[in-house]
Scaffold this active site. Structure first.
Site, PDB file in Angstrom:
ATOM      1  N   SER A  48      43.772  29.865 -37.085  1.00  0.00           N
ATOM      2  CA  SER A  48      42.384  30.316 -37.119  1.00  0.00           C
ATOM      3  C   SER A  48      41.775  29.961 -38.465  1.00  0.00           C
ATOM      4  CB  SER A  48      42.319  31.826 -36.900  1.00  0.00           C
ATOM      5  OG  SER A  48      41.003  32.296 -37.047  1.00  0.00           O
ATOM      6  N   ASP A 106      36.310  29.746 -34.920  1.00  0.00           N
ATOM      7  CA  ASP A 106      35.579  30.890 -34.387  1.00  0.00           C
ATOM      8  C   ASP A 106      34.100  30.772 -34.744  1.00  0.00           C
ATOM      9  OD1 ASP A 106      37.634  32.606 -33.167  1.00  0.00           O
ATOM     10  OD2 ASP A 106      38.458  32.671 -35.193  1.00  0.00           O
ATOM     11  N   HIS A 115      35.905  28.112 -30.347  1.00  0.00           N
ATOM     12  CA  HIS A 115      35.782  29.380 -29.625  1.00  0.00           C
ATOM     13  C   HIS A 115      34.361  29.910 -29.793  1.00  0.00           C
ATOM     14  CE1 HIS A 115      37.567  33.723 -29.104  1.00  0.00           C
ATOM     15  NE2 HIS A 115      36.678  33.416 -28.183  1.00  0.00           N
ATOM     16  N   GLY A 132      35.854  39.377 -32.806  1.00  0.00           N
ATOM     17  CA  GLY A 132      34.924  39.612 -33.902  1.00  0.00           C
ATOM     18  C   GLY A 132      35.542  39.615 -35.285  1.00  0.00           C
ATOM     19  N   PHE A 133      36.783  40.130 -35.395  1.00  0.00           N
ATOM     20  CA  PHE A 133      37.392  40.256 -36.718  1.00  0.00           C
ATOM     21  C   PHE A 133      38.872  39.927 -36.672  1.00  0.00           C
ATOM     22  CE2 PHE A 133      33.703  43.035 -36.781  1.00  0.00           C
ATOM     23  CZ  PHE A 133      33.121  42.728 -38.009  1.00  0.00           C
ATOM     24  N   GLY A 163      42.854  40.342 -38.061  1.00  0.00           N
ATOM     25  CA  GLY A 163      43.693  41.439 -38.535  1.00  0.00           C
ATOM     26  C   GLY A 163      43.812  42.627 -37.605  1.00  0.00           C
ATOM     27  N   ASP A 219      44.615  34.860 -28.152  1.00  0.00           N
ATOM     28  CA  ASP A 219      43.922  35.056 -29.423  1.00  0.00           C
ATOM     29  C   ASP A 219      43.890  36.542 -29.737  1.00  0.00           C
ATOM     30  OD1 ASP A 219      42.299  35.081 -31.630  1.00  0.00           O
ATOM     31  OD2 ASP A 219      40.603  34.080 -30.688  1.00  0.00           O
ATOM     32  N   GLY A 221      46.796  33.684 -37.248  1.00  0.00           N
ATOM     33  CA  GLY A 221      45.943  34.161 -38.327  1.00  0.00           C
ATOM     34  C   GLY A 221      46.707  34.832 -39.429  1.00  0.00           C
ATOM     35  N   SER A 222      46.178  35.971 -39.887  1.00  0.00           N
ATOM     36  CA  SER A 222      46.708  36.652 -41.064  1.00  0.00           C
ATOM     37  C   SER A 222      48.077  37.275 -40.843  1.00  0.00           C
ATOM     38  CB  SER A 222      45.718  37.728 -41.519  1.00  0.00           C
ATOM     39  OG  SER A 222      45.453  38.641 -40.460  1.00  0.00           O
TER      40      SER A 222
END
Length: 220
Positions: free
Chosen positions: A7, A34, A65, A141-142, A144, A175, A197-198
């Site tokens: 991401s 994103d 996305h 949207g976010f 983590g 995702d 991601g993170s």
């Protein structure tokens, strides 16, 4: 073997070139982009210019996305390229079929994206138009967030629906919290592409090359 789509909203902008070179060396399959409009999701992220500039920096295919309202009105804003995935959300438009068709007309591969509360059955409405499915395991949207437990079973449910239509070969992307711990469970449910991601590729607990190698072991 599962495929990785890091991401890019998690990538440090001041280390972007270094990151892309590391991804190329590691054979990363896709870069997940994103695109958020602050309306469909409560965040703003990665616009059209970012997408166009990123193509100039690497040959890794993009996995775009679209988390935007009425995407059918905005497809022309992007210069989609052959081989790129473009995910369109069921929840973002009243004209889902039109939006997906416009992605295909632009030369890209349309993916049907569904949020955690959305039933897999909605895919029946667009099954003839898609080249894959994006299953959200968190509310979009976010970065983590923790995965919604019920969404893991939806991955296999999606595979079964595709199989009933003779499309079991189409990729299923996941995702949301694709961590070292969750990814094996997602892979066991037949996920193919993992948005990293993170909690995996961009973790601060180890060097990126080690994180990539570890994640590949998780999704064999």
């Amino acid at each position: 073997m599962g495929m990785l789509a890091p991401s890019m909203m998690c990538a440090q902008i001041d280390k972007l070139d270094e990151t892309l070179r590391a991804f190329e060396k590691a054979g990363i399959e896709y870069l997940h982009i994103d695109v958020m409009d602050g309306c469909f999701v409560p965040n703003l992220m990665l616009g059209t210019d970012y997408v166009k500039q990123l193509r100039k920096l690497t040959s890794i295919p993009l996995d775009i996305h679209l988390m935007i309202t009425e995407p059918e009105k905005k497809i022309s804003w992007f210069d989609f390229q052959p081989g790129e995935f473009v995910s369109v959300h069921h929840e973002s438009t009243k004209n889902w079929r039109q939006a997906l068709q416009l992605v295909r007309d632009a030369g890209a591969k349309p993916l049907a994206a569904i949020n955690p509360p959305t039933p897999v059955s909605v895919l029946e409405d667009v099954i003839d138009l898609i080249d894959g499915v994006l299953v959200m395991t968190v509310n979009p949207g976010f970065a983590g967030q923790k995965a919604v437990p019920e969404t893991i079973a939806k991955i296999h449910e999606t595979r079964e629906l595709l199989a009933r239509h003779g499309l079991a070969h189409l990729p299923i992307e996941v995702d949301g919290n694709c961590s070292f711990e969750m990814a094996p469970k997602m892979r066991a449910q037949s996920a193919d592409i993992f948005v990293c991601g993170s909690s995996s590729v961009f973790t601060k607990s180890m060097p990126m090359d080690e994180a990539i190698a570890k994640f590949r072991e998780c999704v064999k």
